[in-house]
Design an enzyme around this catalytic site. Structure first.
Site, PDB file in Angstrom:
ATOM      1  N   GLY A  53       0.840  -1.193   0.000  1.00  8.38           N
ATOM      2  CA  GLY A  53       0.000   0.000   0.000  1.00  8.38           C
ATOM      3  C   GLY A  53       0.872   1.239   0.000  1.00  8.38           C
ATOM      4  O   GLY A  53       2.020   1.192   0.446  1.00  8.38           O
ATOM      5  N   THR A  54       0.325   2.330  -0.497  1.00 10.01           N
ATOM      6  CA  THR A  54       1.165   3.514  -0.646  1.00 10.01           C
ATOM      7  C   THR A  54       0.679   4.693   0.190  1.00 10.01           C
ATOM      8  O   THR A  54       0.570   4.563   1.394  1.00 10.01           O
ATOM      9  CB  THR A  54       1.325   3.882  -2.130  1.00 10.01           C
ATOM     10  OG1 THR A  54       0.038   3.823  -2.767  1.00 10.01           O
ATOM     11  CG2 THR A  54       2.235   2.887  -2.832  1.00 10.01           C
ATOM     12  N   THR A  55       0.309   5.819  -0.392  1.00  8.13           N
ATOM     13  CA  THR A  55       0.320   7.099   0.320  1.00  8.13           C
ATOM     14  C   THR A  55      -0.871   7.336   1.243  1.00  8.13           C
ATOM     15  O   THR A  55      -2.025   7.170   0.854  1.00  8.13           O
ATOM     16  CB  THR A  55       0.415   8.246  -0.698  1.00  8.13           C
ATOM     17  OG1 THR A  55       1.470   7.957  -1.618  1.00  8.13           O
ATOM     18  CG2 THR A  55       0.698   9.562  -0.014  1.00  8.13           C
ATOM     19  N   ALA A 233       3.440   4.757  -7.774  1.00  8.34           N
ATOM     20  CA  ALA A 233       2.805   3.793  -6.880  1.00  8.34           C
ATOM     21  C   ALA A 233       1.558   4.338  -6.205  1.00  8.34           C
ATOM     22  O   ALA A 233       0.826   3.597  -5.560  1.00  8.34           O
ATOM     23  CB  ALA A 233       3.801   3.325  -5.818  1.00  8.34           C
TER      24      ALA A 233
END
Length: 284
Positions: A53-55, A233
């Protein structure tokens, strides 16, 4: 787990009826440590190609705090998921956004929510906000072995302190490192994940500590848009598939509430329209 005799007529082990600890995670550590995040056995010793998972961004505003996350998960150079839920309400006045190894991060936040509910049932009162953040730090530290192997899972905690002297400044943001280090983010905003550098740069320009909730929501979505613009991403608003950021706001009046998808969509569409208008003006 070895089953010993419980109370008469009970099929549960005796350990389930012990009140020696109010920590559900500690109970698991003693009775079934393999069920803890990061403790499950995995075949081989090579690297694991797991979705990440990213931001995640967090913003305080006058009378509350919010946390928001994009929906993309990646696996190497591929998009593993376009609609992952990375922001979760964990109790009445707290929420957590997660970045890093998706499976472990999701297990961590689910166990954390159970931990808070278990403590309140055993003790009769909820943990203080500081107690909640310290408990999460302990759980993150417990995942250190697999984090060092490349499967790090990091949370971003937001909460409303109902015991704060100033209700307008009761929203709090706490970040962590993989060793369980706990950091109070006093700037009023923060971001984690692969696009966090770009998100924080946007927040630095847009953040207003006296903003209302609506303005803070717009600021969070703007920062996620900037992150997606420069970080492959991070997923931006997907107008075709109708996939938009997840947002949770926390105030004294309503507690922790996830914004309806329709409201998140309206804000994201307004941000996209505003960017498109500026781009058009720039070409004329």
């Amino acid at each position: 787990m070895e089953h010993t005799s419980g109370p008469t007529g009970s099929a549960l082990p005796a350990a389930f009826f012990s009140s020696t600890t109010s920590s559900f995670a500690e109970f698991l550590r003693m009775q079934a440590p393999d069920l803890l995040p990061g403790r499950r056995q995995r075949p081989g010793a090579g690297p694991v190609d797991a979705p990440h998972g990213t931001t995640i961004v967090a913003v305080t505003f006058a009378g509350g705090v919010l946390v928001a996350g994009d929906r993309r998960a990646t696996s190497g150079n591929l998009i593993a998921s376009r609609d992952m839920e990375k922001v979760h309400v964990v109790d009445a006045y707290s929420a957590v956004g997660i970045a890093g190894s998706a499976g472990i991060a999701l297990e961590l936040v689910r166990l954390y929510a159970v931990e808070l509910a278990h403590y309140e049932k055993i003790e009769g009162v909820p943990l203080s906000l500081d107690g909640k953040t310290n408990k999460l730090a302990t759980m993150v530290k417990g995942n250190l072995d697999v984090a060092m192997a490349g499967l790090a899972a990091l949370p971003l905690f937001v909460g409303y302190d109902i015991e704060a002297d100033d209700p307008k400044r009761a929203g709090r943001i706490v970040s962590y490192d993989v060793t369980g280090g706990r950091y109070e983010e006093r700037a009023g905003y923060h971001a984690i994940g692969s696009g966090s550098l770009f998100a924080r740069s946007a927040l630095k320009k847009l953040y207003d500590p006296d903003a209302d909730e609506e303005t803070a929501v717009r600021t969070a979505v703007e920062s996620l848009y900037d992150a997606a613009d420069d970080d492959s991403a991070t997923g931006g608003p997907d107008l075709v598939r109708r996939v938009f950021p997840t947002l949770v706001t926390i105030t004294a009046e309503r507690g922790a509430v996830r914004l309806p998808d329709e409201q998140a969509a309206a804000v994201a569409e307004a941000v996209v329209a505003g960017r498109a208008e500026r781009a058009t003006r720039g070409r004329t």
